[in-house]
Motif scaffolding. Structure first.
Motif, PDB file in Angstrom:
ATOM      1  N   VAL A  88       0.864  -1.191   0.000  1.00  0.00           N
ATOM      2  CA  VAL A  88       0.000   0.000   0.000  1.00  0.00           C
ATOM      3  C   VAL A  88       0.895   1.233   0.000  1.00  0.00           C
ATOM      4  N   LEU A  89       0.613   2.134  -0.953  1.00  0.00           N
ATOM      5  CA  LEU A  89       1.262   3.446  -0.946  1.00  0.00           C
ATOM      6  C   LEU A  89       0.197   4.445  -0.512  1.00  0.00           C
ATOM      7  N   LEU A  90       0.302   4.932   0.709  1.00  0.00           N
ATOM      8  CA  LEU A  90      -0.658   5.931   1.193  1.00  0.00           C
ATOM      9  C   LEU A  90      -0.099   7.310   0.873  1.00  0.00           C
ATOM     10  N   LYS A  91      -0.862   8.054   0.036  1.00  0.00           N
ATOM     11  CA  LYS A  91      -0.385   9.358  -0.426  1.00  0.00           C
ATOM     12  C   LYS A  91      -0.842  10.432   0.546  1.00  0.00           C
ATOM     13  N   GLY A  92       0.130  11.088   1.133  1.00  0.00           N
ATOM     14  CA  GLY A  92      -0.188  12.039   2.201  1.00  0.00           C
ATOM     15  C   GLY A  92      -0.402  13.456   1.718  1.00  0.00           C
ATOM     16  N   GLY A  93      -0.690  13.647   0.436  1.00  0.00           N
ATOM     17  CA  GLY A  93      -0.844  14.987  -0.113  1.00  0.00           C
ATOM     18  C   GLY A  93      -1.906  15.825   0.572  1.00  0.00           C
ATOM     19  N   HIS A  94      -2.875  15.176   1.218  1.00  0.00           N
ATOM     20  CA  HIS A  94      -3.941  15.931   1.885  1.00  0.00           C
ATOM     21  C   HIS A  94      -3.596  16.261   3.329  1.00  0.00           C
ATOM     22  N   VAL A  95      -2.434  15.773   3.829  1.00  0.00           N
ATOM     23  CA  VAL A  95      -2.100  16.003   5.240  1.00  0.00           C
ATOM     24  C   VAL A  95      -1.183  17.218   5.349  1.00  0.00           C
ATOM     25  N   PRO A  96      -1.607  18.261   6.056  1.00  0.00           N
ATOM     26  CA  PRO A  96      -0.719  19.405   6.205  1.00  0.00           C
ATOM     27  C   PRO A  96       0.432  19.094   7.157  1.00  0.00           C
ATOM     28  N   LEU A  97       1.659  19.097   6.621  1.00  0.00           N
ATOM     29  CA  LEU A  97       2.819  18.693   7.417  1.00  0.00           C
ATOM     30  C   LEU A  97       3.942  19.722   7.336  1.00  0.00           C
ATOM     31  N   LYS A 121       8.163  19.840   8.740  1.00  0.00           N
ATOM     32  CA  LYS A 121       9.247  18.862   8.664  1.00  0.00           C
ATOM     33  C   LYS A 121       8.903  17.524   9.322  1.00  0.00           C
ATOM     34  N   ASP A 122       8.420  17.541  10.555  1.00  0.00           N
ATOM     35  CA  ASP A 122       8.104  16.242  11.151  1.00  0.00           C
ATOM     36  C   ASP A 122       6.865  16.260  12.030  1.00  0.00           C
ATOM     37  N   ARG A 123       5.954  17.114  11.698  1.00  0.00           N
ATOM     38  CA  ARG A 123       4.723  17.052  12.466  1.00  0.00           C
ATOM     39  C   ARG A 123       3.546  17.557  11.635  1.00  0.00           C
ATOM     40  N   VAL A 124       2.349  17.098  12.027  1.00  0.00           N
ATOM     41  CA  VAL A 124       1.131  17.571  11.391  1.00  0.00           C
ATOM     42  C   VAL A 124       0.907  19.007  11.842  1.00  0.00           C
ATOM     43  N   VAL A 125       0.508  19.871  10.920  1.00  0.00           N
ATOM     44  CA  VAL A 125       0.352  21.286  11.261  1.00  0.00           C
ATOM     45  C   VAL A 125      -1.075  21.566  11.700  1.00  0.00           C
ATOM     46  N   ARG A 168       2.269  24.554   5.368  1.00  0.00           N
ATOM     47  CA  ARG A 168       2.690  23.278   4.769  1.00  0.00           C
ATOM     48  C   ARG A 168       4.088  23.368   4.186  1.00  0.00           C
ATOM     49  N   GLN A 169       4.886  22.326   4.382  1.00  0.00           N
ATOM     50  CA  GLN A 169       6.233  22.300   3.810  1.00  0.00           C
ATOM     51  C   GLN A 169       6.497  21.043   2.996  1.00  0.00           C
ATOM     52  N   ILE A 170       5.991  19.922   3.491  1.00  0.00           N
ATOM     53  CA  ILE A 170       6.365  18.655   2.838  1.00  0.00           C
ATOM     54  C   ILE A 170       5.143  17.759   2.587  1.00  0.00           C
ATOM     55  N   VAL A 171       5.348  16.808   1.683  1.00  0.00           N
ATOM     56  CA  VAL A 171       4.346  15.765   1.454  1.00  0.00           C
ATOM     57  C   VAL A 171       5.006  14.428   1.759  1.00  0.00           C
ATOM     58  N   LEU A 172       4.328  13.620   2.547  1.00  0.00           N
ATOM     59  CA  LEU A 172       4.856  12.288   2.853  1.00  0.00           C
ATOM     60  C   LEU A 172       4.034  11.241   2.135  1.00  0.00           C
ATOM     61  N   ASN A 173       4.685  10.337   1.457  1.00  0.00           N
ATOM     62  CA  ASN A 173       4.016   9.164   0.906  1.00  0.00           C
ATOM     63  C   ASN A 173       4.604   7.964   1.644  1.00  0.00           C
ATOM     64  N   LYS A 224       3.196  24.443  -4.038  1.00  0.00           N
ATOM     65  CA  LYS A 224       1.912  25.139  -4.117  1.00  0.00           C
ATOM     66  C   LYS A 224       1.623  25.417  -5.586  1.00  0.00           C
ATOM     67  N   SER A 225       0.624  24.713  -6.152  1.00  0.00           N
ATOM     68  CA  SER A 225       0.294  24.880  -7.566  1.00  0.00           C
ATOM     69  C   SER A 225      -1.173  24.560  -7.755  1.00  0.00           C
ATOM     70  N   LYS A 226      -1.848  25.282  -8.660  1.00  0.00           N
ATOM     71  CA  LYS A 226      -3.227  24.902  -8.961  1.00  0.00           C
ATOM     72  C   LYS A 226      -3.259  23.761  -9.981  1.00  0.00           C
TER      73      LYS A 226
END
Ligand code: PLP
Length: 279
Positions: A178-187, A189-193, A200-205, A222-224
């Motif tokens: 399973v690859l869980l795509k974390g694009g919807h999680v505001p993160l 460097k190492d914590r949920v914001v 937001r700074q990073i995306v974790l998959n 940040k892109s539309k």
């Protein structure tokens, strides 16, 4: 030398940014050969999905059989499956044809909010398709819907460990990876914001299923122009697996491909535009 053969079972996006059209561009950009079984037509553009016309599932079966019985297949990639009966057809066909590798992007709701799979079909997805899935690529809302439909209580992840635990819970339902795509999680460097988007700074998959869990970190762009990124990522992984990479290598480098696609996107349309597939 013949190209690797990838069969995409998914819906069409008339505007070419997501769905089958995106899949075929990605697969061509990787030098592989794309075949299609079309599960639905959509009338859509960068601003939304205006209508959906479903393919009868018996016809989806005929498309799958026609491709595989003649040309054969190295990897199947599924996207929008549109209905419970099409999911049943796909799961049966994967088993009957002994498809060696199947990447399932469990497309449920478009970014613009259109329902691309009825919620009632999620149980069939879990019961029939997940057990024959090599790699499942849910985003966070899809993982939450899948887990909720099994009766598990799922909240918002509060930490990276929570995201890994969620990926593992989904994997228990059958997929090898399973690859869980974390694009919807505001993160950051190492914590949920807690304050969300602004910081937001990073995306974790997160990839689970191998000897070790792997966390892929990319910069948050940040892109539309992110229409079709989910479809494109799964097709890039499918192409890279077909070409002989390991799952870990394929996921890692496919993420770079998508990142470059967002960075070089062209601002097409008035809404969320497509990424650039050829770079
Ligand atoms: N349309 C079709 C046919 C799709 O398969 C998908 C995603 O898989 C979408 C639209 C949604 O794309 P997005 O959420 O990136 O806008």
């Amino acid at each position: 030398m013949t190209s690797k053969r990838i069969l995409v079972i998914a819906g069409s996006d008339s505007s070419g940014g997501a769905g089958l059209e995106a899949d075929q561009k990605v697969i061509a950009a990787h030098g592989c050969y794309a075949m299609t079984a079309t599960t639905a037509l959509t009338a859509q553009n960068t601003q939304g999905v205006y209508d959906i016309h479903q393919t009868p599932s018996s016809f989806v079966r005929k498309q799958i059989d026609a491709c595989i019985e003649d040309i054969g297949v190295d990897v199947v990639k599924t996207g929008m499956l549109a209905s419970a009966s099409t999911i049943e057809v796909v799961a049966e066909a994967l088993k009957r044809h002994n498809v060696p590798v199947c990447i399932v992007d469990p497309v449920m709701v478009s970014t613009s909010g259109a329902q691309l799979l009825p919620e009632t079909a999620v149980e069939i997805l879990i019961a029939q398709l997940l057990p024959v899935t090599t790699l499942l690529t849910p985003n966070l809302p899809e993982a939450q819907l899948i887990l909720k439909s099994t009766g598990k209580s799922v909240g918002e992840p509060q930490s990276v460990d929570d995201i890994v635990a969620m990926a593992k819970a989904v994997r228990e339902l059958g997929p090898k990876y399973v690859l869980l795509k974390g694009g919807h999680v505001p993160l950051t460097k190492d914590r949920v914001v807690p304050t969300g988007e602004a910081d937001r700074q990073i995306v974790l998959n997160v990839l689970v299923g191998g000897a070790e869990d792997v966390i892929f970190e990319t910069a948050y762009l940040k892109s539309k122009n992110t229409h079709g990124t989910g479809c494109s990522l799964a097709s890039a992984i499918a192409s890279r697996l077909a070409s002989g990479m390991t799952i870990e290598q394929a996921v890692k480098t496919a993420n770079y491909y998508i990142e470059a696609g967002i960075r070089t996107s062209q601002d097409l349309g008035k809404g969320s535009g497509p990424i650039n597939h050829f770079h």
